[in-house]
Design a protein around this motif. Structure first.
Motif, PDB file in Angstrom:
ATOM      1  N   MET A  73     -69.503  19.430  12.422  1.00  0.00           N
ATOM      2  CA  MET A  73     -70.663  19.200  13.266  1.00  0.00           C
ATOM      3  C   MET A  73     -71.944  19.533  12.490  1.00  0.00           C
ATOM      4  O   MET A  73     -71.970  20.410  11.629  1.00  0.00           O
ATOM      5  N   ASP A  74     -73.004  18.825  12.823  1.00  0.00           N
ATOM      6  CA  ASP A  74     -74.301  19.050  12.191  1.00  0.00           C
ATOM      7  C   ASP A  74     -75.028  20.158  12.966  1.00  0.00           C
ATOM      8  O   ASP A  74     -75.741  19.905  13.939  1.00  0.00           O
ATOM      9  N   LEU A  75     -74.811  21.396  12.549  1.00  0.00           N
ATOM     10  CA  LEU A  75     -75.387  22.556  13.237  1.00  0.00           C
ATOM     11  C   LEU A  75     -76.297  23.336  12.290  1.00  0.00           C
ATOM     12  O   LEU A  75     -76.062  23.372  11.083  1.00  0.00           O
ATOM     13  N   SER A  78     -67.764  29.051  12.106  1.00  0.00           N
ATOM     14  CA  SER A  78     -67.392  27.727  11.566  1.00  0.00           C
ATOM     15  C   SER A  78     -68.254  26.630  12.183  1.00  0.00           C
ATOM     16  O   SER A  78     -68.763  26.791  13.300  1.00  0.00           O
ATOM     17  N   LYS A  79     -68.381  25.521  11.434  1.00  0.00           N
ATOM     18  CA  LYS A  79     -69.048  24.328  11.943  1.00  0.00           C
ATOM     19  C   LYS A  79     -68.047  23.226  12.263  1.00  0.00           C
ATOM     20  O   LYS A  79     -68.437  22.095  12.551  1.00  0.00           O
ATOM     21  N   CYS A  84     -62.761  21.056  17.169  1.00  0.00           N
ATOM     22  CA  CYS A  84     -61.671  20.179  17.597  1.00  0.00           C
ATOM     23  C   CYS A  84     -62.238  19.166  18.588  1.00  0.00           C
ATOM     24  O   CYS A  84     -62.860  19.552  19.593  1.00  0.00           O
ATOM     25  N   THR A  85     -62.043  17.873  18.316  1.00  0.00           N
ATOM     26  CA  THR A  85     -62.634  16.832  19.155  1.00  0.00           C
ATOM     27  C   THR A  85     -62.048  16.800  20.557  1.00  0.00           C
ATOM     28  O   THR A  85     -62.707  16.338  21.492  1.00  0.00           O
ATOM     29  N   LYS A  86     -60.822  17.319  20.741  1.00  0.00           N
ATOM     30  CA  LYS A  86     -60.191  17.292  22.056  1.00  0.00           C
ATOM     31  C   LYS A  86     -60.430  18.600  22.836  1.00  0.00           C
ATOM     32  O   LYS A  86     -60.768  18.577  24.012  1.00  0.00           O
ATOM     33  N   CYS A  87     -60.247  19.727  22.133  1.00  0.00           N
ATOM     34  CA  CYS A  87     -60.420  21.027  22.803  1.00  0.00           C
ATOM     35  C   CYS A  87     -61.880  21.443  22.922  1.00  0.00           C
ATOM     36  O   CYS A  87     -62.205  22.341  23.710  1.00  0.00           O
ATOM     37  N   LYS A  88     -62.766  20.847  22.122  1.00  0.00           N
ATOM     38  CA  LYS A  88     -64.184  21.183  22.101  1.00  0.00           C
ATOM     39  C   LYS A  88     -64.410  22.659  21.722  1.00  0.00           C
ATOM     40  O   LYS A  88     -65.322  23.311  22.226  1.00  0.00           O
ATOM     41  N   THR A  89     -63.574  23.168  20.841  1.00  0.00           N
ATOM     42  CA  THR A  89     -63.707  24.548  20.378  1.00  0.00           C
ATOM     43  C   THR A  89     -63.883  24.538  18.864  1.00  0.00           C
ATOM     44  O   THR A  89     -63.309  23.696  18.164  1.00  0.00           O
ATOM     45  N   PHE A  90     -64.672  25.522  18.373  1.00  0.00           N
ATOM     46  CA  PHE A  90     -64.915  25.643  16.944  1.00  0.00           C
ATOM     47  C   PHE A  90     -63.851  26.550  16.336  1.00  0.00           C
ATOM     48  O   PHE A  90     -63.580  27.651  16.847  1.00  0.00           O
ATOM     49  N   LEU A  91     -63.264  26.104  15.221  1.00  0.00           N
ATOM     50  CA  LEU A  91     -62.179  26.824  14.565  1.00  0.00           C
ATOM     51  C   LEU A  91     -62.407  26.828  13.062  1.00  0.00           C
ATOM     52  O   LEU A  91     -62.898  25.853  12.490  1.00  0.00           O
ATOM     53  N   TRP A  92     -62.027  27.939  12.424  1.00  0.00           N
ATOM     54  CA  TRP A  92     -62.232  28.094  10.994  1.00  0.00           C
ATOM     55  C   TRP A  92     -61.177  27.319  10.225  1.00  0.00           C
ATOM     56  O   TRP A  92     -59.994  27.351  10.548  1.00  0.00           O
TER      57      TRP A  92
END
Length: 360
Positions: free
Chosen positions: A316-318, A333-334, A337-345
Motif C-alpha cells: 500500500m502507498d502509505l 508493515s505497508k 491482505c486484500t481479503k482480510c484488510k489487515t496489515f501483516l509483516w
C-alpha cells in the motif's frame, strides 16, 4: 495588660524566652488545653513568673491564646496572677480564661477546649453567652452523675445523656481507654467508622466513633500548628535580657500570624478563581477540524482467515507503516491482505503473512 504594665515589665532582668504549647478556639475556634500555657521567658526576678510542670523551661511568663482551627491567632492574654484582667472569676481560673478569650469571637461561634478548663457551670454560662462549647471533662466533675463502668463497655460503645433543658449533651465513648466529652452543639449521632489497631487480633479493625468525638478531634490542634510555624521561622537571639526576648517573641508571633493569614487568603482565592478559557479551540471556522483517530480494522473470523482462498498481499502507498496484526508481533508493515484488510509483516526472517493465514 495595659501600656503601663508592659513598661513596668520591660526592666533589666535575667529572663530567657521559651515557646511551648498554646490554646485554640474557632466559628470553630480552639481554646486552651491542659498543656496550653506558653512559657515566654525564664525568670528568677519577675513578679508574674509561673512554673508549669513538664515544660523544657518550666519557669517564666505564661500567656493564654485563642486560635482558629487553622492556627490563626485571634486573641491572647498574658497571665499576671491576681492582676490579670479576667472579666468573670466566679467559676475559677480555668473558666475565667475561657470567658476572657471568647470576648473576641462573635455570637454563635463554636469553641473547643480541654478538660483542664472544663466544669459544668461553664457550659451553662456559654449557653447564656450564645457560644457553642465542646470539651472533654474529668469524671470527678460530673456532679454526681455516673456513666457505665469501663469494664462493662467494649471498644466502640458509647453512652450519652442530655440535660433536662436539652442544652448540654454528655457522652462517654470507649476506645482503648474511655473518654468523656460534653457539647452544646454536637451529639453522639451520626457515628462514623475509623480504623484502629487491635492488639489481640493483631490487625486493624473498624470502630464506630461518635460525631462529638470526631468533631473535637478535627477542630483541636490549631495552637499546635501555630507553635510549629513559630519554630520554623523564629528569630534566634542569645541574650539574658528578657524584655528583648519578649519583644522578639511578639514580633515573631505577628509575622507568623500574618503568614498564616496570607496562606489562607491565597488558598481561598485559588479555590474560588474561575479557570481561564482555553487559548485555542478547534472549530470549523479555523479550517482545520480536530484530528480524528481511526480505530483499528476488526480482525476477520477464523472461517475467513483460514479458508486459503484469495489471500493476496498488496503493498500500500502509505506515509507510515501500520502495526502488524499477527498476534505476538509488534513490527510495522505497508503490506495488506486484500481479503482480510489487515496489515501483516513480510520479510525473509518473519513470515507473519503466511502464519496468519495458516495457524490458529
Amino acid at each position: 495588660m495595659n501600656a503601663d504594665q508592659i513598661l513596668d515589665l520591660l526592666e533589666d532582668s535575667d529572663l530567657e524566652f521559651e515557646d511551648n504549647d498554646d490554646y485554640d478556639a474557632d466559628p470553630s475556634f480552639t481554646l486552651p488545653n491542659q498543656h496550653g500555657n506558653n512559657i515566654l521567658c525564664e525568670s528568677s526576678d519577675s513578679e508574674i513568673r509561673q512554673f508549669v510542670k513538664g515544660k523544657p523551661r518550666p519557669v517564666g511568663l505564661k500567656h493564654f491564646v485563642i486560635t482558629t482551627s487553622d492556627g490563626l491567632i485571634i486573641d491572647y492574654e498574658i497571665y499576671q496572677r491576681l492582676t490579670t484582667p479576667f472579666s468573670d472569676k466566679s467559676l475559677g481560673l480555668g473558666p475565667a480564661v475561657i470567658l476572657r478569650l471568647i470576648i473576641t469571637i462573635p455570637d454563635g461561634s463554636s469553641v473547643f477546649f480541654d478538660h483542664y478548663f472544663m466544669i459544668i457551670p461553664l457550659m451553662k454560662k456559654l449557653v447564656q453567652l450564645k457560644i457553642h462549647g465542646t470539651s472533654t471533662i474529668q469524671m470527678n466533675r460530673l456532679q454526681k452523675f455516673q456513666f457505665k463502668a469501663d469494664s462493662k463497655m467494649k471498644r466502640g460503645d458509647l453512652e450519652e445523656v442530655i440535660s433536662d433543658d436539652k442544652n448540654i449533651s454528655m457522652l462517654k465513648w470507649k476506645d482503648n481507654k474511655s473518654v468523656v466529652t460534653t457539647s452544646l452543639c454536637y451529639g453522639g449521632l451520626p457515628t462514623t467508622t475509623v480504623s484502629r489497631w487491635d492488639k489481640t487480633q493483631k490487625k486493624y479493625i473498624d470502630v464506630q466513633i461518635p460525631n462529638m468525638i470526631s468533631k473535637y478531634n478535627e477542630k483541636m490542634g490549631g495552637v499546635d500548628h501555630f507553635d510549629q510555624m513559630m519554630e520554623y521561622y523564629r528569630t534566634w537571639l542569645k541574650t539574658r535580657k528578657w524584655p528583648l526576648k519578649f519583644i522578639l517573641h511578639l514580633l515573631d508571633l505577628s509575622v507568623t500570624n500574618n503568614l498564616l493569614q496570607f496562606r489562607l487568603e491565597i488558598g481561598e482565592c485559588l479555590t474560588m478563581a474561575t479557570p481561564p478559557p482555553p487559548t485555542y479551540q478547534d472549530t470549523e471556522e479555523d479550517g482545520e477540524p480536530p484530528i480524528k483517530i481511526k480505530p483499528p480494522a476488526p480482525i476477520p473470523g477464523d472461517d475467513v482467515r483460514l479458508d486459503a482462498y484469495h489471500h493476496e498481499p498488496r503493498a500500500m502507498d502509505l506515509k507510515a507503516p501500520l502495526s502488524c496484526r499477527y498476534k505476538g508481533y509488534t513490527s510495522r508493515s505497508k503490506v495488506m491482505c486484500t481479503k482480510c484488510k489487515t496489515f501483516l509483516w513480510m520479510s525473509k526472517g518473519k513470515m507473519c503473512f503466511e502464519n496468519y493465514h495458516q495457524l490458529k
